[in-house]
Design a protein around this motif. Structure first.
Motif, PDB file in Angstrom:
ATOM      1  N   THR A 184     -12.828 -13.961  24.543  1.00 43.73           N
ATOM      2  CA  THR A 184     -13.450 -15.120  25.186  1.00 43.73           C
ATOM      3  C   THR A 184     -12.460 -16.164  25.673  1.00 43.73           C
ATOM      4  N   HIS A 185     -11.235 -16.133  25.173  1.00 40.35           N
ATOM      5  CA  HIS A 185     -10.279 -17.188  25.534  1.00 40.35           C
ATOM      6  C   HIS A 185      -8.925 -16.648  25.984  1.00 40.35           C
ATOM      7  N   LEU A 186      -8.844 -15.361  26.330  1.00 45.44           N
ATOM      8  CA  LEU A 186      -7.548 -14.764  26.658  1.00 45.44           C
ATOM      9  C   LEU A 186      -6.885 -15.438  27.858  1.00 45.44           C
ATOM     10  N   MET A 187      -7.630 -15.718  28.915  1.00 42.85           N
ATOM     11  CA  MET A 187      -7.037 -16.357  30.095  1.00 42.85           C
ATOM     12  C   MET A 187      -6.421 -17.697  29.698  1.00 42.85           C
ATOM     13  N   GLN A 188      -7.160 -18.490  28.946  1.00 42.79           N
ATOM     14  CA  GLN A 188      -6.660 -19.782  28.481  1.00 42.79           C
ATOM     15  C   GLN A 188      -5.428 -19.598  27.591  1.00 42.79           C
ATOM     16  N   GLN A 189      -5.470 -18.641  26.688  1.00 47.01           N
ATOM     17  CA  GLN A 189      -4.344 -18.411  25.789  1.00 47.01           C
ATOM     18  C   GLN A 189      -3.092 -18.007  26.562  1.00 47.01           C
ATOM     19  N   LEU A 190      -3.248 -17.160  27.558  1.00 40.86           N
ATOM     20  CA  LEU A 190      -2.093 -16.759  28.363  1.00 40.86           C
ATOM     21  C   LEU A 190      -1.499 -17.948  29.104  1.00 40.86           C
ATOM     22  N   LEU A 191      -2.339 -18.788  29.678  1.00 41.37           N
ATOM     23  CA  LEU A 191      -1.838 -19.982  30.370  1.00 41.37           C
ATOM     24  C   LEU A 191      -1.156 -20.935  29.390  1.00 41.37           C
ATOM     25  N   GLU A 192      -1.767 -21.147  28.250  1.00 44.29           N
ATOM     26  CA  GLU A 192      -1.184 -22.052  27.260  1.00 44.29           C
ATOM     27  C   GLU A 192       0.145 -21.515  26.725  1.00 44.29           C
ATOM     28  N   SER A 193       0.286 -20.187  26.650  1.00 44.42           N
ATOM     29  CA  SER A 193       1.560 -19.611  26.194  1.00 44.42           C
ATOM     30  C   SER A 193       2.674 -19.870  27.203  1.00 44.42           C
ATOM     31  N   GLU A 194       2.290 -20.229  28.431  1.00 43.91           N
ATOM     32  CA  GLU A 194       3.256 -20.560  29.481  1.00 43.91           C
ATOM     33  C   GLU A 194       3.429 -22.079  29.634  1.00 43.91           C
ATOM     34  N   GLY A 195       2.822 -22.840  28.736  1.00 44.72           N
ATOM     35  CA  GLY A 195       2.987 -24.288  28.762  1.00 44.72           C
ATOM     36  C   GLY A 195       1.957 -25.045  29.578  1.00 44.72           C
ATOM     37  N   ILE A 196       0.879 -24.404  29.968  1.00 46.00           N
ATOM     38  CA  ILE A 196      -0.168 -25.053  30.756  1.00 46.00           C
ATOM     39  C   ILE A 196      -1.306 -25.430  29.820  1.00 46.00           C
ATOM     40  N   LYS A 197      -1.636 -26.702  29.793  1.00 42.00           N
ATOM     41  CA  LYS A 197      -2.716 -27.179  28.930  1.00 42.00           C
ATOM     42  C   LYS A 197      -4.059 -26.996  29.628  1.00 42.00           C
ATOM     43  N   VAL A 198      -5.024 -26.466  28.867  1.00 41.76           N
ATOM     44  CA  VAL A 198      -6.365 -26.230  29.393  1.00 41.76           C
ATOM     45  C   VAL A 198      -7.365 -26.920  28.480  1.00 41.76           C
ATOM     46  N   ILE A 214      -6.491  -2.941  36.193  1.00 42.11           N
ATOM     47  CA  ILE A 214      -5.769  -1.671  36.243  1.00 42.11           C
ATOM     48  C   ILE A 214      -4.319  -1.878  36.682  1.00 42.11           C
ATOM     49  N   GLN A 215      -4.012  -3.044  37.191  1.00 43.20           N
ATOM     50  CA  GLN A 215      -2.663  -3.407  37.609  1.00 43.20           C
ATOM     51  C   GLN A 215      -2.060  -4.292  36.518  1.00 43.20           C
ATOM     52  N   HIS A 216      -1.435  -3.689  35.535  1.00 40.51           N
ATOM     53  CA  HIS A 216      -0.969  -4.438  34.368  1.00 40.51           C
ATOM     54  C   HIS A 216       0.140  -5.450  34.674  1.00 40.51           C
ATOM     55  N   ASP A 217       0.759  -5.332  35.821  1.00 41.52           N
ATOM     56  CA  ASP A 217       1.837  -6.253  36.163  1.00 41.52           C
ATOM     57  C   ASP A 217       1.384  -7.399  37.060  1.00 41.52           C
ATOM     58  N   VAL A 218       0.073  -7.547  37.236  1.00 39.55           N
ATOM     59  CA  VAL A 218      -0.469  -8.641  38.047  1.00 39.55           C
ATOM     60  C   VAL A 218      -0.898  -9.771  37.116  1.00 39.55           C
ATOM     61  N   PRO A 219      -0.261 -10.952  37.234  1.00 38.72           N
ATOM     62  CA  PRO A 219      -0.613 -12.079  36.362  1.00 38.72           C
ATOM     63  C   PRO A 219      -1.879 -12.794  36.848  1.00 38.72           C
ATOM     64  N   ALA A 220      -3.002 -12.111  36.742  1.00 42.55           N
ATOM     65  CA  ALA A 220      -4.278 -12.643  37.251  1.00 42.55           C
ATOM     66  C   ALA A 220      -4.665 -13.944  36.567  1.00 42.55           C
ATOM     67  N   HIS A 221      -4.168 -14.180  35.366  1.00 38.77           N
ATOM     68  CA  HIS A 221      -4.500 -15.422  34.657  1.00 38.77           C
ATOM     69  C   HIS A 221      -3.945 -16.647  35.369  1.00 38.77           C
ATOM     70  N   ARG A 222      -3.012 -16.468  36.271  1.00 44.06           N
ATOM     71  CA  ARG A 222      -2.404 -17.587  37.000  1.00 44.06           C
ATOM     72  C   ARG A 222      -3.151 -17.940  38.282  1.00 44.06           C
ATOM     73  N   VAL A 223      -4.290 -17.282  38.526  1.00 45.22           N
ATOM     74  CA  VAL A 223      -5.076 -17.565  39.725  1.00 45.22           C
ATOM     75  C   VAL A 223      -6.409 -18.171  39.298  1.00 45.22           C
ATOM     76  N   VAL A 224      -6.651 -19.387  39.767  1.00 52.97           N
ATOM     77  CA  VAL A 224      -7.831 -20.159  39.363  1.00 52.97           C
ATOM     78  C   VAL A 224      -8.541 -20.691  40.614  1.00 52.97           C
TER      79      VAL A 224
END
Length: 109
Positions: free
Chosen positions: A76-90, A51-61
């Motif tokens: 099924t892969h949105l968290m991974q896709q968001l991280l990869e779009s920022e240059g983080i390999k998963v 509900i907090q659209h400005d919280v980058p929850a994908h960056r917390v692991v």
């Protein structure tokens, strides 16, 4: 610990500070907030952050760089896709070179 809603808001404020291309852990946020044994509560906050659209929850692991919260994202892969779009390999739901991408709020703030 303070009211859960207040704690969740504190978690969200820290998460908003995580730079793009970096990640942190539930435990690092908990420790920074003075609640070192509350990593699980930080996880609950991240699970409820949709509900907090400005919280980058994908960056917390988790502490090993595993995408343990991936099932709380649409698709099924949105968290991974968001991280990869920022240059983080998963690979296999785990961040490659986790220590290189790790951001510790205690060291940065």
């Amino acid at each position: 610990m303070a009211n859960q809603g207040d704690f969740f808001e504190q978690v969200y404020q820290v998460a908003k500070l995580i730079p793009s291309g970096r990640v942190t852990s539930y435990g690092a946020i908990a420790k920074y907030l003075g609640a070192a044994r509350s990593a699980r509560v930080v996880g609950w906050a991240m699970n409820n952050s949709s509900i907090q659209h400005d919280v980058p929850a994908h960056r917390v692991v988790n502490r090993n760089g595993v995408l343990t919260g991936k099932h709380h994202f649409q698709g099924t892969h949105l968290m991974q896709q968001l991280l990869e779009s920022e240059g983080i390999k998963v690979v296999d739901h785990q961040i490659v070179d986790f220590n290189m991408h790790f951001w510790d709020p205690a060291e940065e703030l």
